[in-house]
Enzyme design. Structure first.
Site, PDB file in Angstrom:
ATOM      1  N   GLY A   1      26.535  -6.757 -21.606  1.00  0.00           N
ATOM      2  CA  GLY A   1      25.633  -7.540 -20.768  1.00  0.00           C
ATOM      3  C   GLY A   1      24.282  -6.883 -20.538  1.00  0.00           C
ATOM      4  O   GLY A   1      24.062  -5.717 -20.834  1.00  0.00           O
ATOM      5  N   GLU A   2      23.356  -7.672 -19.999  1.00  0.00           N
ATOM      6  CA  GLU A   2      22.018  -7.220 -19.621  1.00  0.00           C
ATOM      7  C   GLU A   2      21.976  -7.094 -18.094  1.00  0.00           C
ATOM      8  O   GLU A   2      21.981  -8.110 -17.379  1.00  0.00           O
ATOM      9  CB  GLU A   2      20.972  -8.213 -20.116  1.00  0.00           C
ATOM     10  CG  GLU A   2      19.592  -8.097 -19.482  1.00  0.00           C
ATOM     11  CD  GLU A   2      18.973  -6.718 -19.585  1.00  0.00           C
ATOM     12  OE1 GLU A   2      18.719  -6.110 -18.526  1.00  0.00           O
ATOM     13  OE2 GLU A   2      18.722  -6.254 -20.711  1.00  0.00           O
TER      14      GLU A   2
ATOM     15  N   ASN B   1      25.577   2.103 -35.245  1.00  0.00           N
ATOM     16  CA  ASN B   1      27.034   2.087 -35.314  1.00  0.00           C
ATOM     17  C   ASN B   1      27.489   0.755 -35.891  1.00  0.00           C
ATOM     18  O   ASN B   1      27.349  -0.282 -35.249  1.00  0.00           O
ATOM     19  CB  ASN B   1      27.632   2.280 -33.920  1.00  0.00           C
ATOM     20  CG  ASN B   1      27.228   3.610 -33.311  1.00  0.00           C
ATOM     21  OD1 ASN B   1      27.439   4.656 -33.899  1.00  0.00           O
ATOM     22  ND2 ASN B   1      26.618   3.564 -32.126  1.00  0.00           N
TER      23      ASN B   1
ATOM     24  N   SER C   1      20.092   0.516 -18.182  1.00  0.00           N
ATOM     25  CA  SER C   1      19.471   0.202 -19.464  1.00  0.00           C
ATOM     26  C   SER C   1      19.159  -1.287 -19.534  1.00  0.00           C
ATOM     27  O   SER C   1      20.008  -2.120 -19.231  1.00  0.00           O
ATOM     28  CB  SER C   1      20.417   0.589 -20.601  1.00  0.00           C
ATOM     29  OG  SER C   1      19.859   0.220 -21.847  1.00  0.00           O
TER      30      SER C   1
ATOM     31  N   SER D   1      15.702  -0.479 -24.063  1.00  0.00           N
ATOM     32  CA  SER D   1      16.144  -0.721 -25.437  1.00  0.00           C
ATOM     33  C   SER D   1      14.953  -1.247 -26.229  1.00  0.00           C
ATOM     34  O   SER D   1      14.697  -2.445 -26.259  1.00  0.00           O
ATOM     35  CB  SER D   1      17.297  -1.745 -25.448  1.00  0.00           C
ATOM     36  OG  SER D   1      18.438  -1.211 -24.828  1.00  0.00           O
ATOM     37  N   LEU D   2      14.234  -0.345 -26.875  1.00  0.00           N
ATOM     38  CA  LEU D   2      12.988  -0.715 -27.535  1.00  0.00           C
ATOM     39  C   LEU D   2      13.230  -1.137 -28.990  1.00  0.00           C
ATOM     40  O   LEU D   2      13.004  -2.283 -29.354  1.00  0.00           O
ATOM     41  CB  LEU D   2      12.004   0.452 -27.472  1.00  0.00           C
ATOM     42  CG  LEU D   2      10.580   0.143 -27.929  1.00  0.00           C
ATOM     43  CD1 LEU D   2       9.949  -0.947 -27.062  1.00  0.00           C
ATOM     44  CD2 LEU D   2       9.736   1.408 -27.910  1.00  0.00           C
ATOM     45  N   HIS D   3      13.599  -0.211 -29.833  1.00  0.00           N
ATOM     46  CA  HIS D   3      14.111  -0.465 -31.192  1.00  0.00           C
ATOM     47  C   HIS D   3      13.100  -0.977 -32.205  1.00  0.00           C
ATOM     48  O   HIS D   3      13.444  -1.148 -33.377  1.00  0.00           O
ATOM     49  CB  HIS D   3      15.296  -1.439 -31.149  1.00  0.00           C
ATOM     50  CG  HIS D   3      16.344  -1.052 -30.158  1.00  0.00           C
ATOM     51  ND1 HIS D   3      16.968   0.181 -30.181  1.00  0.00           N
ATOM     52  CD2 HIS D   3      16.863  -1.717 -29.090  1.00  0.00           C
ATOM     53  CE1 HIS D   3      17.837   0.240 -29.184  1.00  0.00           C
ATOM     54  NE2 HIS D   3      17.793  -0.884 -28.501  1.00  0.00           N
TER      55      HIS D   3
ATOM     56  N   CYS E   1      27.844   3.104 -28.988  1.00  0.00           N
ATOM     57  CA  CYS E   1      26.740   2.262 -28.531  1.00  0.00           C
ATOM     58  C   CYS E   1      26.604   1.023 -29.407  1.00  0.00           C
ATOM     59  O   CYS E   1      26.532   1.111 -30.636  1.00  0.00           O
ATOM     60  CB  CYS E   1      25.455   3.074 -28.570  1.00  0.00           C
ATOM     61  SG  CYS E   1      24.008   2.188 -27.996  1.00  0.00           S
TER      62      CYS E   1
ATOM     63  N   CYS F   1      30.407   4.473 -18.920  1.00  0.00           N
ATOM     64  CA  CYS F   1      29.563   3.357 -19.353  1.00  0.00           C
ATOM     65  C   CYS F   1      30.169   2.064 -18.811  1.00  0.00           C
ATOM     66  O   CYS F   1      31.296   1.704 -19.151  1.00  0.00           O
ATOM     67  CB  CYS F   1      29.486   3.331 -20.878  1.00  0.00           C
ATOM     68  SG  CYS F   1      28.459   2.001 -21.543  1.00  0.00           S
TER      69      CYS F   1
END
Length: 339
Positions: free
Chosen positions: A150-151, A281, A182, A204-206, A324, A88
């Protein structure tokens, strides 16, 4: 300059030494003329990142705190499993998105990482794990996820360059099918990613309503759910990808009801997709709680009944804050700036 007088194939030789064999010094490149090696050493460096901390979880996950030449730091995580292992990787020092469930989002953006700094995280992990040469049949790192700090799509140019280096067949040679990027939904860059990289896409919807997603993932105010899902449909069409992954963190009493699950199924209709359900988490200071096990199972059952895969992600590295949404380095500055 002496470098300009060398034949073109010298670049291929150096490239292979660095990305196939993991060379950390020009002096080890024994099929390259000595004078050329010395000249390279005067103008360039193969120095690795500095390891400021390493933590090893009880489940064998490893988290490295890596520092760059300006002393800024990022976290990189290696997750070993029985049939594969995943690295990752971070794309920024800090983050601007302020997602409510993410520890990284509590750290202001310091700067974007350069392509070399992104790739350097992979090189460090391969050094530590003795995972050279890159073409070895039993690789210790066989999946890359751009899911660290980061994005990625807010640092698209450098991320794209780094991924292209990772995929190069004469170098690190990682298949685009083994790389996942992602994003929280930077819609304009999703199409570029499809056309130029074609790697696996994770969203990353959520949340299943704009009202809630505006709160949990504030970038939704700029790129609302309908625009994001259309970009996903376009991505699937352009790349012919197998499935787009929708990441959905399970938050107790927030987004985990049966109605939410049914709405999610309606939203992704027509998109080749799987849904990763991520038990929240916790991290210091958060008020959010993880959904109960029974609620997560019920949520998954509704999605699976509709014909979608809905695995529940097993948390890894929780004891070392490597799971995560838990990554956060010590490189916090009062004023954010872009590199």
């Amino acid at each position: 300059m002496e470098l300009l007088k060398e034949p073109a194939f010298r670049a291929d030789q150096v490239w292979r030494w660095v990305y196939q064999l993991g060379a950390q010094s020009f002096s080890t490149m024994n099929n390259v003329p000595l004078l050329f090696r010395e000249t390279l050493g005067l103008h360039y460096s193969l120095e690795r990142t500095q390891e400021h901390q390493v933590l090893i979880s009880k489940d064998k996950t490893i988290k490295w705190l890596l520092a760059f030449s300006d002393a800024n730091e990022v976290e990189t995580v290696w997750i070993p499993e029985q049939t594969r292992s995943t690295l990752c990787i971070s794309s920024q020092v800090g983050c601007t998105l302020n997602c409510k469930f993410c520890h990284t989002g509590t750290q202001p953006l310091v700067r974007n990482l350069r392509a070399g700094e992104i790739v350097a995280q992979l090189l460090h992990a391969k050094d530590v794990l003795q995972d050279w040469p890159s073409h070895a049949p039993t690789r210790k790192i066989n999946n890359i996820v751009m899911m660290g700090m980061g994005e990625p799509l807010l640092n698209y140019e450098q991320v794209a360059k780094a991924i292209q280096i990772m995929m190069h067949p004469q170098g690190l040679d990682i298949s685009r099918k083994k790389i996942t990027l992602s994003t929280s939904g930077i819609v304009p860059q999703i199409k570029r990613c499809a056309e130029e990289l074609g790697v696996n896409l994770a969203i990353s919807l959520h949340a299943v309503t704009d009202e809630l997603r505006n709160h949990l993932v504030p970038i939704n105010k700029k790129y609302p759910i309908n625009e994001l899902l259309q970009a996903c449909r376009d991505y699937a069409s352009i790349t012919g990808c197998r499935k787009i992954t929708f990441e959905y963190v399970m938050l107790k009493g927030v987004n985990d009801s049966p109605a939410d699950a049914k709405k999610l199924v309606d939203l992704i209709k027509g998109i080749p997709a799987k849904i990763n359900l991520i038990p929240f988490n916790p991290w210091p200071g958060t008020e959010l709680e993880c959904s109960t096990e029974s609620n997560i199972k019920q949520f998954a059952a509704i999605i699976e009944k509709a014909g979608y895969i809905a695995p529940v992600r097993t948390p890894r590295g929780e004891d070392i804050m490597a799971a995560c949404g838990q990554l956060k380095s010590a490189s916090i500055k009062a004023k954010a700036y872009q590199a």
